[in-house]
Design a protein around this motif. Structure first.
Motif, PDB file in Angstrom:
ATOM      1  N   ILE A 193     -27.584  19.180 -37.233  1.00 60.68           N
ATOM      2  CA  ILE A 193     -29.130  19.328 -37.177  1.00 60.68           C
ATOM      3  C   ILE A 193     -29.430  20.548 -36.241  1.00 60.68           C
ATOM      4  N   VAL A 194     -28.667  20.571 -34.907  1.00 61.21           N
ATOM      5  CA  VAL A 194     -28.916  21.794 -34.168  1.00 61.21           C
ATOM      6  C   VAL A 194     -28.446  22.965 -34.687  1.00 61.21           C
ATOM      7  N   TYR A 195     -27.274  22.870 -35.324  1.00 62.53           N
ATOM      8  CA  TYR A 195     -26.816  24.166 -35.833  1.00 62.53           C
ATOM      9  C   TYR A 195     -27.680  24.964 -36.864  1.00 62.53           C
ATOM     10  N   ALA A 196     -28.204  24.216 -37.931  1.00 62.68           N
ATOM     11  CA  ALA A 196     -29.262  24.262 -38.911  1.00 62.68           C
ATOM     12  C   ALA A 196     -30.511  25.141 -38.389  1.00 62.68           C
ATOM     13  N   PHE A 197     -30.987  24.300 -37.302  1.00 59.28           N
ATOM     14  CA  PHE A 197     -32.361  24.949 -36.518  1.00 59.28           C
ATOM     15  C   PHE A 197     -31.989  25.860 -36.013  1.00 59.28           C
ATOM     16  N   VAL A 198     -31.103  26.305 -35.111  1.00 54.43           N
ATOM     17  CA  VAL A 198     -30.506  27.574 -34.512  1.00 54.43           C
ATOM     18  C   VAL A 198     -30.559  28.854 -35.538  1.00 54.43           C
ATOM     19  N   ALA A 199     -29.689  28.554 -36.695  1.00 52.21           N
ATOM     20  CA  ALA A 199     -29.432  29.434 -37.605  1.00 52.21           C
ATOM     21  C   ALA A 199     -30.826  29.881 -38.432  1.00 52.21           C
ATOM     22  N   MET A 200     -31.515  28.811 -38.544  1.00 48.56           N
ATOM     23  CA  MET A 200     -32.990  29.193 -39.098  1.00 48.56           C
ATOM     24  C   MET A 200     -33.816  29.910 -38.160  1.00 48.56           C
ATOM     25  N   VAL A 201     -33.757  29.761 -36.977  1.00 45.59           N
ATOM     26  CA  VAL A 201     -34.701  30.451 -36.221  1.00 45.59           C
ATOM     27  C   VAL A 201     -34.073  31.950 -35.964  1.00 45.59           C
ATOM     28  N   ILE A 202     -32.830  31.929 -35.818  1.00 43.23           N
ATOM     29  CA  ILE A 202     -32.184  33.162 -35.407  1.00 43.23           C
ATOM     30  C   ILE A 202     -32.568  34.190 -36.833  1.00 43.23           C
ATOM     31  N   GLY A 203     -32.237  33.628 -37.982  1.00 42.42           N
ATOM     32  CA  GLY A 203     -32.632  34.403 -39.148  1.00 42.42           C
ATOM     33  C   GLY A 203     -34.104  34.681 -39.270  1.00 42.42           C
ATOM     34  N   ASP A 204     -34.956  33.877 -38.952  1.00 37.15           N
ATOM     35  CA  ASP A 204     -36.295  34.278 -38.941  1.00 37.15           C
ATOM     36  C   ASP A 204     -36.905  35.303 -38.064  1.00 37.15           C
ATOM     37  N   LEU A 205     -36.237  35.316 -36.763  1.00 37.17           N
ATOM     38  CA  LEU A 205     -36.785  36.095 -35.630  1.00 37.17           C
ATOM     39  C   LEU A 205     -35.967  37.487 -35.835  1.00 37.17           C
ATOM     40  N   LYS A 206     -34.825  37.401 -36.173  1.00 33.86           N
ATOM     41  CA  LYS A 206     -33.859  38.793 -36.324  1.00 33.86           C
ATOM     42  C   LYS A 206     -33.963  39.806 -37.540  1.00 33.86           C
ATOM     43  N   LEU A 207     -34.268  38.963 -38.610  1.00 35.63           N
ATOM     44  CA  LEU A 207     -34.181  39.422 -39.995  1.00 35.63           C
ATOM     45  C   LEU A 207     -35.598  39.662 -40.833  1.00 35.63           C
ATOM     46  N   GLN A 208     -36.508  39.899 -39.870  1.00 36.67           N
ATOM     47  CA  GLN A 208     -38.077  40.077 -40.479  1.00 36.67           C
ATOM     48  C   GLN A 208     -38.121  41.186 -41.150  1.00 36.67           C
ATOM     49  N   ASN A 209     -37.585  42.463 -40.628  1.00 39.95           N
ATOM     50  CA  ASN A 209     -37.573  43.736 -41.471  1.00 39.95           C
ATOM     51  C   ASN A 209     -36.351  43.984 -42.106  1.00 39.95           C
ATOM     52  N   ALA A 210     -35.467  43.268 -42.327  1.00 37.73           N
ATOM     53  CA  ALA A 210     -34.078  43.408 -43.065  1.00 37.73           C
ATOM     54  C   ALA A 210     -34.284  43.433 -44.512  1.00 37.73           C
ATOM     55  N   GLY A 211     -33.429  44.047 -45.215  1.00 41.34           N
ATOM     56  CA  GLY A 211     -33.429  44.125 -46.520  1.00 41.34           C
ATOM     57  C   GLY A 211     -32.808  42.673 -47.253  1.00 41.34           C
ATOM     58  N   GLY A 212     -33.057  42.510 -48.368  1.00 45.07           N
ATOM     59  CA  GLY A 212     -32.702  41.541 -49.144  1.00 45.07           C
ATOM     60  C   GLY A 212     -31.138  41.105 -49.284  1.00 45.07           C
ATOM     61  N   TRP A 213     -30.281  42.287 -49.065  1.00 45.23           N
ATOM     62  CA  TRP A 213     -28.834  41.853 -49.038  1.00 45.23           C
ATOM     63  C   TRP A 213     -28.518  41.488 -47.811  1.00 45.23           C
ATOM     64  N   ALA A 214     -28.850  41.908 -46.657  1.00 42.30           N
ATOM     65  CA  ALA A 214     -28.934  41.533 -45.174  1.00 42.30           C
ATOM     66  C   ALA A 214     -29.190  40.198 -45.170  1.00 42.30           C
ATOM     67  N   ILE A 215     -30.238  39.600 -45.604  1.00 42.73           N
ATOM     68  CA  ILE A 215     -30.798  38.344 -45.449  1.00 42.73           C
ATOM     69  C   ILE A 215     -29.802  37.482 -46.132  1.00 42.73           C
ATOM     70  N   PHE A 216     -29.448  37.703 -47.383  1.00 44.66           N
ATOM     71  CA  PHE A 216     -28.544  36.994 -48.133  1.00 44.66           C
ATOM     72  C   PHE A 216     -27.369  36.795 -47.541  1.00 44.66           C
ATOM     73  N   ALA A 217     -26.613  37.892 -46.961  1.00 48.28           N
ATOM     74  CA  ALA A 217     -25.499  37.933 -46.122  1.00 48.28           C
ATOM     75  C   ALA A 217     -25.559  36.953 -45.046  1.00 48.28           C
ATOM     76  N   TYR A 218     -26.430  36.976 -44.346  1.00 47.27           N
ATOM     77  CA  TYR A 218     -26.713  36.301 -43.085  1.00 47.27           C
ATOM     78  C   TYR A 218     -26.752  34.740 -43.344  1.00 47.27           C
ATOM     79  N   TYR A 219     -27.671  34.316 -44.253  1.00 45.95           N
ATOM     80  CA  TYR A 219     -27.639  33.105 -44.791  1.00 45.95           C
ATOM     81  C   TYR A 219     -26.451  32.614 -45.406  1.00 45.95           C
ATOM     82  N   ALA A 220     -25.647  33.185 -46.025  1.00 50.04           N
ATOM     83  CA  ALA A 220     -24.490  33.007 -46.972  1.00 50.04           C
ATOM     84  C   ALA A 220     -23.345  32.660 -45.575  1.00 50.04           C
TER      85      ALA A 220
END
Length: 70
Positions: free
Chosen positions: A18-45
């Protein structure tokens, strides 16, 4: 009868996921706002699979406790 070690491991595992999923989601939301589609895909994968290694370690710890001689 399940051991106390398995109970502690189960609580730890659920809390960790639960904590890992929340932290990964918050980091992805904060750090990848201006990233391209492949960067977002790679991060979440990668983030979507990275929890397996620590979870496996917790499960290994849970299972080794009840067997004599290990």
């Amino acid at each position: 009868m399940p051991s106390f070690r398995k109970f502690i491991g189960m609580v730890t595992l659920v809390t960790f996921v639960i904590v890992y999923a929340f932290v990964a989601m918050v980091i992805g939301d904060l750090k990848l706002q201006n990233a391209g589609g492949w960067a977002i895909f790679a991060y979440y994968a990668i983030a979507g699979l990275a929890w397996v290694i620590p979870a496996g370690a917790i499960i290994w710890w849970m299972e080794r406790g009840g067997k004599p001689g290990t």
